[in-house]
Design a protein around this motif. Structure first.
Motif, PDB file in Angstrom:
ATOM      1  N   ASN A  80      -3.407   5.404   3.663  1.00 47.66           N
ATOM      2  CA  ASN A  80      -3.087   5.497   2.237  1.00 47.66           C
ATOM      3  C   ASN A  80      -3.395   4.191   1.534  1.00 47.66           C
ATOM      4  N   GLY A  81      -3.634   4.307   0.248  1.00 48.16           N
ATOM      5  CA  GLY A  81      -3.944   3.125  -0.545  1.00 48.16           C
ATOM      6  C   GLY A  81      -4.253   3.534  -1.966  1.00 48.16           C
ATOM      7  N   ASP A  82      -4.463   2.544  -2.832  1.00 47.99           N
ATOM      8  CA  ASP A  82      -4.842   2.893  -4.197  1.00 47.99           C
ATOM      9  C   ASP A  82      -6.343   3.226  -4.202  1.00 47.99           C
ATOM     10  N   PRO A  83      -6.834   3.839  -5.264  1.00 47.77           N
ATOM     11  CA  PRO A  83      -8.225   4.304  -5.262  1.00 47.77           C
ATOM     12  C   PRO A  83      -9.240   3.215  -4.915  1.00 47.77           C
ATOM     13  N   LEU A  84      -9.023   2.022  -5.436  1.00 48.42           N
ATOM     14  CA  LEU A  84      -9.992   0.960  -5.170  1.00 48.42           C
ATOM     15  C   LEU A  84     -10.021   0.608  -3.685  1.00 48.42           C
TER      16      LEU A  84
ATOM     17  N   LEU B 207      -6.398  11.266   3.721  1.00 42.71           N
ATOM     18  CA  LEU B 207      -6.225  10.021   2.976  1.00 42.71           C
ATOM     19  C   LEU B 207      -5.228  10.318   1.858  1.00 42.71           C
ATOM     20  N   ILE B 208      -4.381   9.352   1.586  1.00 45.22           N
ATOM     21  CA  ILE B 208      -3.438   9.528   0.476  1.00 45.22           C
ATOM     22  C   ILE B 208      -3.738   8.460  -0.562  1.00 45.22           C
TER      23      ILE B 208
ATOM     24  N   MET C 159      -0.062   5.685  10.793  1.00 45.54           N
ATOM     25  CA  MET C 159      -0.593   5.533   9.431  1.00 45.54           C
ATOM     26  C   MET C 159      -0.957   4.073   9.172  1.00 45.54           C
ATOM     27  N   ALA C 160      -1.990   3.895   8.366  1.00 45.65           N
ATOM     28  CA  ALA C 160      -2.308   2.549   7.873  1.00 45.65           C
ATOM     29  C   ALA C 160      -2.235   2.589   6.358  1.00 45.65           C
ATOM     30  N   SER C 161      -1.596   1.573   5.831  1.00 43.75           N
ATOM     31  CA  SER C 161      -1.508   1.461   4.385  1.00 43.75           C
ATOM     32  C   SER C 161      -2.428   0.311   3.997  1.00 43.75           C
ATOM     33  N   VAL C 162      -3.476   0.610   3.227  1.00 45.00           N
ATOM     34  CA  VAL C 162      -4.448  -0.445   2.929  1.00 45.00           C
ATOM     35  C   VAL C 162      -4.406  -0.840   1.456  1.00 45.00           C
ATOM     36  N   GLY C 163      -4.602  -2.120   1.234  1.00 46.64           N
ATOM     37  CA  GLY C 163      -4.685  -2.619  -0.125  1.00 46.64           C
ATOM     38  C   GLY C 163      -5.969  -3.428  -0.254  1.00 46.64           C
ATOM     39  N   PHE C 164      -6.354  -3.695  -1.468  1.00 40.65           N
ATOM     40  CA  PHE C 164      -7.446  -4.644  -1.695  1.00 40.65           C
ATOM     41  C   PHE C 164      -6.947  -5.514  -2.831  1.00 40.65           C
TER      42      PHE C 164
END
Lengths: 190, 417
Positions: free
Chosen positions: B208-212, B226-227, B155-160
């Motif tokens: 996974n990540g927030d919508p943005l 995608l989560i 899994m990758a957890s992505v942020g912006f």
């Protein structure tokens, strides 16, 4: 437990305490005014139940401590109330020898001057003699004594102090750990 | 070259700013497997009769946890317990820790939520790692299972975000399978095309990540799922992501202090795990009946270092007869006013905008009734404006498209009145 006298009989008795019972106890070096052991002995002989040698020995030990000696003197005065005589005979010496905690927390004068402390002392006395105040059930008497008890209050305060110290320690640990977070949080946006 | 080195030293790898392992003991691994099995038992429902484990938790908290002890312990009336506020946790997180617990492996996670003040969430490695069986429990609904063993990323957890922890690690629970925590902000990468090439090289099946962040995601392969989490996922954006990545987009409701609460299924939300008890309650803390709207409160002993009894999430929804909830709205409801004095619920605003691919937005009503709307995402500003106009009639408003990185969980609705 048996029914004892009305509580206000005893609290009034305490409020009317002659100053001599608040005087300085005589020490082994001859200082002080009142020979407390003699007061207790006279009281009990008056009941036809003299102090036994083990009771005398224990009281003597207690009397070496000034605040305890003063409380024993005041206790003797309270026990002299005629409504207590029949119940007090066998328990009196035991009760008078047990003021270690109370004498460390409460001034003898307060047991006479402050209404709550007067009530506490009177209730402690009745409880030690196996009596409940007239008109109260055993559980009512126990509840009220617990509410008033200086010793219980001190225990609670001590527990609370310990809990606060523990909480402070944990908070310091958390602050330290916050700076050194190390394990993978698989679910964190930070 | 070890698998971890491959992750760290790939030519398109970002400048990772953190390094960590999962710190699990073998007894923890056994416990995680037991926990995974427990998750399969029963399907939790909102406002059901408090289960026996919950009564046990409340009684044990009443005896051992300073905060609950001060409330007088537990008298056996669960729904009579006072609600717990975020402010309580923030003011004294130490009051939620049983002094008798071994704290040698304690960590402290933080969350800033919607306000500037930080909340500490103490937890041990076992509690942190429970995220993995929980995620698998969630993914199983969509037929997805994490891959085990080294040589792959599960899994990758992505942020912006302007600033976040980034790292690569391997999970002992998944026998060394890799996990990536990434920031898609270009400043973190050697080249603007790097995030896409890096992710497409290691092909994490789940992102996974927030919508943005998900909107910023570019991949040359088809992920399995995608989560989306942390913020409200607009239906328009969900559809857009599903079309772009040709995979299910799972909308997960989660908070740092109570992770993975519920998952969206069409118009409804289902509680995810049987070790979290969810209620919808009215302002007095009384559970609402089906059809009524209430605040979500959560109870759980999942994290022994912060057991929660009736913790207010600040989020609102309507209770359904089957123990799910609908009309989910993060944050407390805000009522706006139009130019003619009519009242407009924030739900109406959400509804009016929901098919637009907005990543995030905030709407604020000033004292003079004028509205300020800030939107993040690739969206037609004029379309947003015309929908607001339909709703608010003659009320003055200004719509701004922000190119900035949004500040964490922006409060979406607010007003000065």
């Amino acid at each position: 437990m048996k029914q004892g006298p009305p509580l206000d009989t005893l609290t009034r008795h305490l409020a009317d305490c002659p100053t001599v019972f608040l005087s300085e106890p005589r020490t082994s070096k001859g200082k002080g005014r009142v020979d407390v052991l003699a007061v207790v002995s006279d009281l009990m002989e008056g009941w036809g139940r003299p102090l036994q040698s083990n009771e005398r020995k224990r009281l003597k030990l207690e009397l070496r401590n000034r605040p305890r000696a003063r409380m024993i003197l005041l206790g003797s005065y309270l026990l002299s109330h005629p409504d207590l005589t029949s119940s007090a005979r066998d328990q009196a010496a035991e009760w008078l020898s047990g003021f270690q905690e109370l004498s460390a927390l409460v001034q003898v004068e307060n047991l006479v001057q402050e209404p709550d402390r007067r009530e506490e002392f009177a209730r402690l006395c009745l409880d030690a003699l196996g009596l409940v105040p007239e008109g109260e059930t055993q559980s009512q008497a126990a509840d009220r004594l617990l509410t008033l008890s200086s010793v219980e209050r001190e225990k609670l305060l001590e527990e609370s102090r310990k809990a606060q110290a523990e909480a402070r320690r944990i908070r310091e640990e958390l602050a330290k750990k916050k700076r050194e977070q190390e394990a993978a949080p698989y679910w964190s946006r930070e | 070259m070890s698998f971890l080195s491959q992750l760290l030293e790939h030519e398109d790898a970002p400048s990772f700013n953190y390094s960590c392992g999962d710190h699990l003991a073998s007894t923890d691994l056994a416990e995680l497997h037991r926990y995974a099995a427990q998750l399969e038992v029963g399907r939790p429902r909102l406002n059901e009769v408090p289960p026996p484990w919950l009564e046990g938790l409340a009684a044990s908290c009443g005896r051992r946890i300073p905060h609950y002890r001060r409330l007088g312990g537990y008298a056996g009336d669960f729904t009579g317990l006072p609600l717990l506020n975020r402010a309580d946790l923030r003011a004294a997180p130490e009051d939620f820790i049983d002094p008798g617990l071994d704290r040698s492996r304690l960590m402290v996670y933080t969350t800033s939520g919607t306000t500037a003040s930080e909340l500490w969430v103490p937890a041990d490695p076992l509690t942190a790692a429970k995220a993995l069986p929980l995620l698998e429990h969630l993914l199983a609904r969509f037929g997805v299972r994490f891959r085990r063993g080294p040589g792959q990323v599960f899994m990758a957890s992505v942020g912006f975000q302007k600033e976040t922890l980034t790292y690569a690690t391997q999970a002992a629970y998944l026998r060394g399978s890799g996990f990536l925590k990434l920031n898609l902000d270009p400043a973190d990468w050697p080249d603007p095309g790097s995030p896409r090439r890096y992710l497409s090289h290691f092909k994490p099946p789940v992102v996974n990540g927030d919508p943005l962040s998900l909107q910023k995601l570019e991949l040359d392969y088809r992920p399995e799922a995608l989560i989306s989490t942390a913020m409200h996922l607009q239906e328009g954006l969900k559809s857009q992501l599903e079309a772009k990545f040709e995979c299910p987009v799972i909308d997960l409701y989660s908070m740092t202090e109570a992770r993975m609460l519920a998952v969206r299924s069409g118009a409804f939300w289902e509680p995810l795990a049987p070790d979290m008890y969810l209620e919808l309650v009215d302002s007095t803390g009384t559970p609402v009946v089906p059809g009524e709207r209430g605040e979500l409160v959560v109870s759980s002993g999942r994290n022994p270092f912060q057991p929660l009894l009736r913790y207010r999430t600040g989020d609102y929804a309507v209770l359904e007869k089957d123990g799910t909830f609908s009309h989910f709205e993060g944050r407390s409801p805000v009522v706006f006013q139009d130019s003619e004095g009519g009242l407009i619920n924030n739900i109406d605003v959400t509804r009016a905008l929901r098919d637009l691919p907005l990543a995030q937005f905030s709407l604020h009503q000033n004292q003079d009734l004028s509205l300020t709307m800030t939107i993040w995402g690739q969206v037609d500003k004029e379309e947003v404006a015309s929908r607001l106009e339909r709703l608010f009639k003659e009320t003055e408003f200004r719509v701004t498209v922000s190119g900035e990185v949004p500040p964490g969980k922006a409060i979406r609705y607010s007003r000065d009145l």
